[in-house]
Design a protein around this motif. Structure first.
Motif, mmCIF file in Angstrom:
data_model
loop_
_atom_site.group_PDB
_atom_site.id
_atom_site.type_symbol
_atom_site.label_atom_id
_atom_site.label_comp_id
_atom_site.label_asym_id
_atom_site.label_seq_id
_atom_site.Cartn_x
_atom_site.Cartn_y
_atom_site.Cartn_z
ATOM 1 N N ILE A 2 59.576 41.569 43.618
ATOM 2 C CA ILE A 2 58.653 41.059 44.631
ATOM 3 C C ILE A 2 57.778 42.229 45.092
ATOM 4 O O ILE A 2 58.292 43.285 45.458
ATOM 5 C CB ILE A 2 59.411 40.468 45.838
ATOM 6 C CG1 ILE A 2 60.341 39.336 45.399
ATOM 7 C CG2 ILE A 2 58.421 39.977 46.897
ATOM 8 C CD1 ILE A 2 61.285 38.865 46.480
ATOM 9 N N ILE A 4 54.589 43.378 47.714
ATOM 10 C CA ILE A 4 53.789 43.101 48.901
ATOM 11 C C ILE A 4 52.500 43.901 48.726
ATOM 12 O O ILE A 4 52.534 45.126 48.601
ATOM 13 C CB ILE A 4 54.529 43.571 50.179
ATOM 14 C CG1 ILE A 4 55.913 42.943 50.290
ATOM 15 C CG2 ILE A 4 53.678 43.320 51.413
ATOM 16 C CD1 ILE A 4 55.906 41.454 50.375
ATOM 17 N N LEU A 46 47.823 40.277 53.361
ATOM 18 C CA LEU A 46 49.069 40.116 52.617
ATOM 19 C C LEU A 46 48.977 39.107 51.488
ATOM 20 O O LEU A 46 48.603 37.947 51.693
ATOM 21 C CB LEU A 46 50.186 39.706 53.576
ATOM 22 C CG LEU A 46 51.563 39.518 52.956
ATOM 23 C CD1 LEU A 46 52.074 40.812 52.344
ATOM 24 C CD2 LEU A 46 52.538 39.014 53.996
ATOM 25 N N VAL A 48 51.682 38.120 48.322
ATOM 26 C CA VAL A 48 52.992 38.355 47.725
ATOM 27 C C VAL A 48 52.884 38.038 46.242
ATOM 28 O O VAL A 48 52.329 37.008 45.850
ATOM 29 C CB VAL A 48 54.079 37.473 48.381
ATOM 30 C CG1 VAL A 48 55.427 37.668 47.705
ATOM 31 C CG2 VAL A 48 54.182 37.777 49.877
ATOM 32 N N THR A 50 55.211 38.057 42.470
ATOM 33 C CA THR A 50 56.573 38.072 41.969
ATOM 34 C C THR A 50 56.615 37.719 40.485
ATOM 35 O O THR A 50 55.687 37.104 39.959
ATOM 36 C CB THR A 50 57.467 37.085 42.772
ATOM 37 O OG1 THR A 50 58.807 37.161 42.297
ATOM 38 C CG2 THR A 50 56.972 35.654 42.657
ATOM 39 N N TRP A 162 58.015 38.307 55.023
ATOM 40 C CA TRP A 162 57.264 39.489 54.621
ATOM 41 C C TRP A 162 56.102 39.740 55.570
ATOM 42 O O TRP A 162 55.426 38.804 55.996
ATOM 43 C CB TRP A 162 56.718 39.322 53.202
ATOM 44 C CG TRP A 162 57.784 39.056 52.193
ATOM 45 C CD1 TRP A 162 58.732 39.930 51.747
ATOM 46 C CD2 TRP A 162 58.029 37.828 51.517
ATOM 47 N NE1 TRP A 162 59.543 39.313 50.825
ATOM 48 C CE2 TRP A 162 59.133 38.020 50.666
ATOM 49 C CE3 TRP A 162 57.422 36.577 51.549
ATOM 50 C CZ2 TRP A 162 59.637 37.010 49.861
ATOM 51 C CZ3 TRP A 162 57.919 35.572 50.751
ATOM 52 C CH2 TRP A 162 59.010 35.800 49.913
ATOM 53 N N TRP A 172 50.323 48.700 47.692
ATOM 54 C CA TRP A 172 51.404 47.738 47.519
ATOM 55 C C TRP A 172 52.739 48.442 47.462
ATOM 56 O O TRP A 172 52.805 49.640 47.187
ATOM 57 C CB TRP A 172 51.198 46.878 46.278
ATOM 58 C CG TRP A 172 51.142 47.631 44.972
ATOM 59 C CD1 TRP A 172 50.027 48.156 44.397
ATOM 60 C CD2 TRP A 172 52.231 47.935 44.096
ATOM 61 N NE1 TRP A 172 50.346 48.770 43.218
ATOM 62 C CE2 TRP A 172 51.701 48.642 43.001
ATOM 63 C CE3 TRP A 172 53.590 47.664 44.115
ATOM 64 C CZ2 TRP A 172 52.493 49.097 41.952
ATOM 65 C CZ3 TRP A 172 54.372 48.089 43.064
ATOM 66 C CH2 TRP A 172 53.815 48.802 42.006
ATOM 67 N N THR A 175 59.769 45.048 47.318
ATOM 68 C CA THR A 175 60.753 44.719 48.346
ATOM 69 C C THR A 175 61.866 43.879 47.727
ATOM 70 O O THR A 175 61.669 43.254 46.692
ATOM 71 C CB THR A 175 60.098 43.947 49.511
ATOM 72 O OG1 THR A 175 61.077 43.696 50.525
ATOM 73 C CG2 THR A 175 59.487 42.626 49.068
#
Length: 179
Positions: A2, A4, A46, A48, A50, A162, A172, A175
């Motif tokens: 993951i 951020i 932000l 995210v 993944t 997050w 970035w 996490t």
């Protein structure tokens, strides 16, 4: 995995460039990760990413009602009625928004925007913190416009567990936090 990411203004939420707009590949060199949801080109903050397809779907799908928090610089100063309307749900052309959290905040400590917002000497601006649990197309901008306060700047600062923290545009981190 993951990630951020603090998406800068005028960067697309996809890895490939499109016309004059750069994509994520200019900032993120991690194979196999994809954006979980979108953040419009003219919005910041932000994002995210993944490599977990199930997690990506959970973050992006409104049925999971993952809260997303935005700092929104708007034209004018919304009164209590405008804030209550944002919180109760706003009628948009594609339906009523879900209830949200809305409050005036002091100007946040954020980076300068490039390009800067347009400033009108005769119209003040203010900041609203807005937390929604869905993701209609350009929803926050349409919500603030519907209550008479067009969005000048939009910064997403949190999605579920997050938050952006102190990441600067283009930075970035990885996490292990999961929803």
């Amino acid at each position: 995995m993951i990630l951020i990411f603090n998406k800068p203004m005028n960067v697309l939420s996809q890895f490939t460039d499109e016309g004059k707009w750069p994509g994520l590949a200019r900032y993120i060199d991690q194979p196999g990760v994809y954006a979980a949801g979108r953040l419009d080109r003219d919005s910041e903050g932000l994002l995210v990413l993944t490599d977990d397809g199930r997690l990506q779907a959970r973050i992006a799908n409104p049925k999971f009602k993952l809260p997303k928090t935005y700092w929104v610089q708007v034209e004018g100063v919304p009164d209590d009625v405008a804030l209550q309307t944002l919180a109760a749900g706003v009628d948009l052309n594609d339906g009523r928004t879900r209830p949200a959290k809305a409050r005036l905040i002091e100007p946040p400590d954020v980076w300068d925007r490039d390009p800067p917002i347009r400033v009108r000497k005769s119209v003040p601006d203010s900041w609203v913190e807005l937390t929604i649990s869905e993701g209609k197309n350009r929803q926050v901008r349409r919500m603030t416009a519907a209550v008479g306060h067009p969005t000048l700047r939009l910064v997403r600062v949190a999605i579920g567990p997050w938050s952006l923290g102190r990441l600067q545009p283009g930075e970035w981190i990885t996490t292990t936090v999961r929803p």
